[in-house]
Design a protein around this motif. Structure first.
Motif, PDB file in Angstrom:
ATOM      1  N   TYR A 169       9.419  -1.155  -2.675  1.00 48.12           N
ATOM      2  CA  TYR A 169       9.076  -2.567  -2.478  1.00 48.12           C
ATOM      3  C   TYR A 169       8.048  -2.717  -1.364  1.00 48.12           C
ATOM      4  O   TYR A 169       7.944  -1.891  -0.463  1.00 48.12           O
ATOM      5  CB  TYR A 169      10.317  -3.397  -2.114  1.00 48.12           C
ATOM      6  N   GLU A 170       7.302  -3.837  -1.422  1.00 51.69           N
ATOM      7  CA  GLU A 170       6.354  -4.161  -0.358  1.00 51.69           C
ATOM      8  C   GLU A 170       6.958  -5.250   0.532  1.00 51.69           C
ATOM      9  O   GLU A 170       7.392  -6.298   0.039  1.00 51.69           O
ATOM     10  CB  GLU A 170       5.044  -4.678  -0.966  1.00 51.69           C
ATOM     11  N   VAL A 171       6.982  -4.994   1.852  1.00 49.57           N
ATOM     12  CA  VAL A 171       7.514  -5.990   2.787  1.00 49.57           C
ATOM     13  C   VAL A 171       6.419  -7.013   3.067  1.00 49.57           C
ATOM     14  O   VAL A 171       5.433  -6.719   3.745  1.00 49.57           O
ATOM     15  CB  VAL A 171       7.992  -5.340   4.105  1.00 49.57           C
ATOM     16  N   LYS A 209       7.333  -7.984  -3.916  1.00 50.76           N
ATOM     17  CA  LYS A 209       7.236  -8.361  -2.502  1.00 50.76           C
ATOM     18  C   LYS A 209       8.573  -8.914  -2.031  1.00 50.76           C
ATOM     19  O   LYS A 209       9.149  -9.802  -2.671  1.00 50.76           O
ATOM     20  CB  LYS A 209       6.157  -9.416  -2.303  1.00 50.76           C
ATOM     21  N   VAL A 210       9.055  -8.393  -0.907  1.00 54.90           N
ATOM     22  CA  VAL A 210      10.345  -8.822  -0.363  1.00 54.90           C
ATOM     23  C   VAL A 210      10.184  -9.234   1.099  1.00 54.90           C
ATOM     24  O   VAL A 210       9.177  -8.929   1.749  1.00 54.90           O
ATOM     25  CB  VAL A 210      11.401  -7.705  -0.477  1.00 54.90           C
ATOM     26  N   ALA A 248      12.637  -0.257   2.270  1.00 54.63           N
ATOM     27  CA  ALA A 248      11.644  -0.793   1.333  1.00 54.63           C
ATOM     28  C   ALA A 248      10.788   0.323   0.748  1.00 54.63           C
ATOM     29  O   ALA A 248      10.485   0.332  -0.455  1.00 54.63           O
ATOM     30  CB  ALA A 248      10.756  -1.819   2.059  1.00 54.63           C
ATOM     31  N   LYS A 249      10.422   1.281   1.590  1.00 51.87           N
ATOM     32  CA  LYS A 249       9.601   2.396   1.116  1.00 51.87           C
ATOM     33  C   LYS A 249      10.365   3.233   0.110  1.00 51.87           C
ATOM     34  O   LYS A 249       9.820   3.669  -0.924  1.00 51.87           O
ATOM     35  CB  LYS A 249       9.189   3.241   2.317  1.00 51.87           C
ATOM     36  N   GLY A 286      11.819  -8.887   4.863  1.00 54.50           N
ATOM     37  CA  GLY A 286      12.733  -8.091   5.678  1.00 54.50           C
ATOM     38  C   GLY A 286      13.362  -8.974   6.744  1.00 54.50           C
ATOM     39  O   GLY A 286      12.652  -9.595   7.545  1.00 54.50           O
ATOM     40  N   VAL A 316      14.730  -1.196   7.920  1.00 54.67           N
ATOM     41  CA  VAL A 316      14.390  -2.024   6.767  1.00 54.67           C
ATOM     42  C   VAL A 316      13.086  -1.538   6.133  1.00 54.67           C
ATOM     43  O   VAL A 316      12.950  -1.492   4.898  1.00 54.67           O
ATOM     44  CB  VAL A 316      14.277  -3.509   7.184  1.00 54.67           C
ATOM     45  N   TYR A 317      12.131  -1.147   6.957  1.00 53.60           N
ATOM     46  CA  TYR A 317      10.864  -0.636   6.435  1.00 53.60           C
ATOM     47  C   TYR A 317      11.093   0.650   5.635  1.00 53.60           C
ATOM     48  O   TYR A 317      10.532   0.819   4.540  1.00 53.60           O
ATOM     49  CB  TYR A 317       9.892  -0.382   7.579  1.00 53.60           C
ATOM     50  N   LEU A 340      15.674  -7.801   2.168  1.00 49.47           N
ATOM     51  CA  LEU A 340      16.186  -6.517   2.627  1.00 49.47           C
ATOM     52  C   LEU A 340      16.687  -6.680   4.055  1.00 49.47           C
ATOM     53  O   LEU A 340      16.054  -7.368   4.873  1.00 49.47           O
ATOM     54  CB  LEU A 340      15.105  -5.439   2.591  1.00 49.47           C
TER      55      LEU A 340
END
Length: 523
Positions: free
Chosen positions: A42-44, A3-4, A37-38, A6, A33-34, A81
């Motif tokens: 990673y999960e925002v 989990k990050v 992450a994809k 943004g 940013v989304y 991110l």
């Protein structure tokens, strides 16, 4: 899945030249940013958004940035991110706060942008991040310098400030009628003696808001002081450098007037509310109060009682304090409060007198005196004519000085000739100002002011009345009633002696009996 957080930020929003809302910038950052992450798997957990917020200005607090640091340190998120590292930090100290967390946390953390990744757990990664943030900081400093130079040029040309509207105006140029009327009334009240605290209380009670007031809040005390000292009121242009704002926050705009090469203030291109003379008179009145006055508690701007610091004990000479009678007593119901000689303040402690009767007596004597001055004054026509002539002479002197400077600039006047002419004009100016000052103290003018005070007295606040009392009265000396005391409910005026600052004619005492010159030492 890791989990990050943004992080998205843009410095300025607003209407662009093509009519689009500047918020589109952060919307695009969110999308980028989304997608990042994809791509990285990673999960925002959350987007931290600081819109219309600078990362370069030192005094700016980024709410979501601070929350992101807390979440990162507490393990809520495992990395950051962003579109670019300069979105996250443009001051090296902000980057160092992040580096401390990455160095001290013993768990996997990521820091990635669409322009590349930075491994802040390694020396090389930290070195690379520091270089980019330092470069971003330099770009911001260069941009700030160019903007500051442009703003100074605009100020020198008298152009209006392009930011949020000022209190008193609908926009950069046109006056707001309601706020202008508030300012005019406030000026008149200040000149009569009203404190800024009184004006702030009136404005707050009326629901007055400034353009900077938070939603649901009325105008603040410091804002009242700021708007009354704003040179814009009389058309003068001010310029406060950004570095001064960043270091000191809100400063006095009256100290940052923009001047021409000849030393005269730059006049702006907008509607005005006061004349320069009116504004200068207001600023002088406010400046005269900076040291505070007698009778005020330390740190206070308001004097509670009318004669605090004016009333004195006849036995020991100490200034009298005020107190409130015990609730439920007859004295409390009739008078409410009293003046007394306080031992803790160095007094003898042997005097106490109900407050309202003494105050009413002093007000009566003062108003009788002022009314007498107003009726005894001869026509002010001749003095007004002399004053008008003095003002006209001062205007002509300013014009002559400007002409002399221009002749010198055009090399049509030698340096010795220029110096002699300026000295002559300055000497004439000093003499004329002294004459004008003497005229302002003539009986005719004093009588006109006295009539106005008597006419408006009932509308004055306590602090306004205090100021008028102190103009004429040095102190009010109160004696004890002696053995046996005073009869209950009886006020004895002979126990109150008024020490006047000057020497007027005789005035009648309350009750119809005249007394000799009340400003005399034994009055």
């Amino acid at each position: 899945m890791l989990k990050v957080g943004g992080y998205i930020r843009i410095s300025d929003i607003g209407q662009m030249s093509d009519g689009r809302d500047g918020r589109e910038g952060v919307v695009r950052q969110r999308e980028d940013v989304y997608d990042l992450a994809k791509l990285m798997g990673y999960e925002v957990h959350r987007f931290y958004e600081d819109n219309d917020t600078s990362a370069y200005k030192r005094r700016v607090k980024r709410k979501d940035f601070e929350e992101m640091i807390v979440d990162l340190g507490n393990g809520v998120i495992s990395g950051i991110l962003a579109c670019n590292i300069d979105r996250v930090a443009r001051q090296p100290r902000d980057l160092e706060r992040l580096i401390d967390i990455y160095e001290q946390t013993h768990r996997p953390l990521v820091f990635a942008t669409t322009a590349g990744d930075y491994d802040l757990t390694t020396a090389d990664g930290r070195f690379q991040a520091r270089i980019y943030v330092t470069i971003a900081n330099k770009f911001s400093a260069d941009a700030a310098r160019r903007v500051a130079r442009q703003k100074l040029a605009e100020a020198t040309a008298g152009r209006p400030h392009k930011g949020q509207r000022a209190f008193g105006w609908k926009d950069a140029v046109h006056v707001d009628a309601r706020e202008a009327e508030l300012l005019r009334k406030a000026r008149a009240d200040v000149l009569k003696g009203a404190t800024l605290a009184t004006i702030h209380k009136e404005w707050a009670a009326s629901g007055v808001r400034s353009p900077q007031s938070p939603e649901g809040k009325t105008i603040g005390y410091s804002s009242v002081r700021y708007v009354l000292r704003n040179p814009r009121l009389c058309g003068y242009r001010a310029y406060i450098p950004q570095q001064i704002r960043d270091r000191s926050g809100r400063v006095d705009p009256a100290e940052y007037l923009v001047e021409r090469t000849d030393g005269t203030p730059v006049v702006g291109q907008w509607e005005t509310i006061f004349t320069p003379d009116e504004w200068n008179e207001l600023v002088d009145a406010l400046d005269s109060r900076k040291n505070g006055g007698r009778g005020r508690k330390k740190g206070s701007t308001v004097t509670k009682r009318l004669l605090t610091g004016i009333a004195r004990c006849a036995k020991c000479g100490s200034g009298l304090s005020s107190g409130v009678y015990q609730r439920g007593t007859t004295s409390y119901e009739r008078h409410g409060y009293y003046y007394y000689c306080r031992v803790a303040d160095g007094g003898c402690g042997k005097l106490s007198r109900s407050g309202p009767p003494v105050e009413d007596y002093v007000e009566k004597i003062l108003l009788d005196n002022l009314d007498k001055q107003a009726h005894d004054t001869q026509s002010a026509g001749e003095e007004d004519l002399e004053t008008a002539r003095a003002k006209a002479t001062l205007h002509q002197i300013e014009a002559d000085k400007a002409e002399a400077r221009q002749l010198r600039a055009d090399d049509l006047l030698s340096l010795p000739e220029f110096a002699r002419e300026i000295r002559r004009l300055e000497q004439k100016e000093r003499e004329t100002r002294e004459k004008a000052s003497r005229l302002s103290l003539t009986p005719a003018r004093a009588g006109s002011a006295a009539a106005r005070i008597v006419r408006e007295w009932e509308s004055y606040t306590v602090d306004m009345k205090r100021q008028e009392i102190q103009r004429s009265i040095e102190s009010v000396v109160i004696s004890g009633a002696g053995k046996g005391g005073a009869q209950r409910g009886m006020f004895r005026p002979e126990l109150v002696k008024i020490v006047w600052r000057h020497m007027p004619r005789a005035v009648p005492r309350p009750g119809g009996r005249d007394v000799r010159d009340p400003m005399a030492p034994d009055a």
